[in-house]
Design a protein around this motif. Structure first.
Motif, mmCIF file in Angstrom:
data_model
loop_
_atom_site.group_PDB
_atom_site.id
_atom_site.type_symbol
_atom_site.label_atom_id
_atom_site.label_comp_id
_atom_site.label_asym_id
_atom_site.label_seq_id
_atom_site.Cartn_x
_atom_site.Cartn_y
_atom_site.Cartn_z
ATOM 1 N N TYR A 33 0.842 -1.199 0.000
ATOM 2 C CA TYR A 33 0.000 0.000 0.000
ATOM 3 C C TYR A 33 0.867 1.234 0.000
ATOM 4 O O TYR A 33 2.087 1.173 0.158
ATOM 5 C CB TYR A 33 -0.978 -0.016 1.171
ATOM 6 C CG TYR A 33 -0.415 0.307 2.539
ATOM 7 C CD1 TYR A 33 0.477 -0.552 3.172
ATOM 8 C CD2 TYR A 33 -0.786 1.459 3.221
ATOM 9 C CE1 TYR A 33 0.972 -0.271 4.437
ATOM 10 C CE2 TYR A 33 -0.302 1.745 4.487
ATOM 11 C CZ TYR A 33 0.578 0.880 5.084
ATOM 12 O OH TYR A 33 1.071 1.158 6.325
ATOM 13 N N GLU A 182 11.402 2.370 14.703
ATOM 14 C CA GLU A 182 10.450 3.391 14.245
ATOM 15 C C GLU A 182 9.130 3.148 14.963
ATOM 16 O O GLU A 182 9.021 2.244 15.797
ATOM 17 C CB GLU A 182 10.253 3.297 12.729
ATOM 18 C CG GLU A 182 9.662 1.963 12.310
ATOM 19 C CD GLU A 182 9.485 1.788 10.814
ATOM 20 O OE1 GLU A 182 9.362 2.790 10.089
ATOM 21 O OE2 GLU A 182 9.450 0.621 10.376
ATOM 22 N N THR A 211 7.969 11.491 4.437
ATOM 23 C CA THR A 211 7.962 12.688 5.286
ATOM 24 C C THR A 211 9.336 12.864 5.937
ATOM 25 O O THR A 211 9.842 13.984 6.054
ATOM 26 C CB THR A 211 6.874 12.573 6.380
ATOM 27 O OG1 THR A 211 5.715 11.985 5.813
ATOM 28 C CG2 THR A 211 6.534 13.921 6.963
#
Ligand code: PDD
Length: 282
Positions: A33, A182, A211
Motif C-alpha cells: 500500500y 520506528e 515525510t
C-alpha cells in the motif's frame, strides 16, 4: 455525502465497494500500500510516494496496476469525488485474484487496485502538533523487510492498540540491541544532547519515510544539523526533544516516552521551529 472508492476501474459508493475472497491480498497479505498526505487539495511529496510504491511492487515482484500518470489522474478524481482538501489518500495493490496457492499464479493476472481518500480532522491534527503526543515502547516483533510497505500490519496494529489503551498516540519498536527502529506508522526522531536532529539510517529495518526525507531536506535548508544514526531507548528518554514524522503525523512532538517526560515534557523549540518550517514549506 457517501464516500466513493475506486476499485479495479470503477468509482463505487463505499458500501458497495468489494473485492474477491480469492484476492491474494486478503488470503496471504500478498499486497502493498501507499499513503499520500493531501494539503490544500494537492498531494504532498507526490513523487516520493510514487517512487516508494513502485519500489514496494518491485520488491514483491508484482507488476504496477497502471503507469504513474494514469494513477495520478485516478487519485485526483477519487479526491475530487470525495471533496478531499486536507486529508489522505490510500492505495492498496495486491497481486490479484487466483485460487489459493502460496506460489504466484503461473499465468499473469490483473493486480487488484483500490484507492480511497478522506479528509482528516484538522483540529485534532493541530492539537497533536501543538500539544505533542505520548509514545510507549515495545519489542520489535516484525519481519526483516520493514522497508517494503506491505499491508501485513498485524504487529503494528497490535502495538498501536496497546499504545491507545495506555493513553499514548504511538508505539516505538525497540530492536534486540536496544535501539529504536520506528513507530507503528511513523518514523522516530530525537534532538540529542548535542542539539542534533537524529534519526535511524535507511535500511531494511525501517520504512523509508517520505515525510522523513522531506523533513530532513527542510532541516538542512535551515542549517539544522541532521545525523542518520540509531539511538537507544535510554538516549531517547534522555533526549532534549523527540518527535515523529509520517503522512498522517507531520511532525508531532513527543512529550513522554513510557510516561517518562522528554525534556521539559512539552514540545521543544527545535521541534516547533522544524514543524513550522515544514508546514510552511508546502
Ligand atoms: N504510515 N514507518 C511506518 C511503519 C509507517 O507505516 C509509516 C507511514 C512511516 C512514515 O512514512 P511516510 O512519512 O512516508 O508516511 C514510517 C502510513 C501513514 C500508514 O500506515 O497509514
Amino acid at each position: 455525502m457517501s464516500q466513493i472508492a475506486y476499485v479495479n476501474g470503477a468509482y463505487v459508493p463505499m458500501r458497495y465497494a468489494a473485492i474477491s475472497i480469492n484476492d491474494r491480498g486478503f488470503q496471504f497479505g500478498d499486497s502493498i500500500y501507499e499513503v499520500w498526505p493531501v494539503r490544500g487539495g494537492q498531494l504532498r511529496d507526490s513523487d516520493g510516494h510514487f517512487a516508494r510504491m513502485r519500489r514496494s511492487l518491485n520488491e514483491i515482484r508484482a507488476p504496477a496496476p497502471m503507469d504513474d500518470r494514469a494513477l495520478h489522474l485516478v487519485i485526483k478524481e477519487t479526491m475530487r469525488r470525495n471533496k478531499v482538501r486536507e486529508g489522505i489518500v490510500y492505495i492498496q495493490v495486491s497481486r490479484g485474484v487466483a485460487p489459493r496457492d502460496h506460489t504466484f499464479p503461473s499465468k499473469p493476472i490483473k493486480p487488484t487496485l483500490i484507492i480511497t481518500a478522506k479528509n482528516l480532522d484538522q483540529a485534532g491534527m493541530r492539537k497533536r502538533g501543538a500539544e505533542g503526543v505520548k509514545v510507549i515502547t515495545t519489542p520489535e516483533i516484525r519481519w526483516a523487510r520493514r522497508d517494503i510497505k506491505s499491508v501485513n500490519l498485524l504487529p503494528n496494529i497490535l502495538q498501536r492498540q496497546a499504545a491507545k489503551e495506555a493513553g499514548a498516540f504511538e508505539a516505538w519498536f525497540v530492536d534486540e540491541d536496544g535501539f529504536i527502529t520506528e513507530g507503528t506508522s511513523s518514523n522516530a526522531w530525537i534532538v540529542d544532547a548535542q542539539g542534533r536532529l537524529r534519526t535511524r539510517p535507511l535500511s531494511n529495518d525501517i520504512l523509508h519515510g517520505v515525510t522523513r526525507a522531506s523533513v530532513m531536506r527542510v532541516a538542512q535548508e535551515r542549517q539544522m544539523q541532521v545525523i542518520e544514526e540509531p539511538f537507544t531507548l535510554a538516549e531517547a528518554k534522555a533526549a532534549r526533544e523527540a518527535f515523529v514524522t509520517g503522512a498522517g503525523s507531520p511532525i508531532f512532538p513527543v512529550i513522554a516516552i513510557d510516561n517518562v517526560p522528554v525534556g521539559e515534557g512539552k514540545p521543544g523549540p527545535v521541534t516547533q521551529a522544524l514543524r513550522a518550517a515544514y508546514l510552511g514549506a508546502e
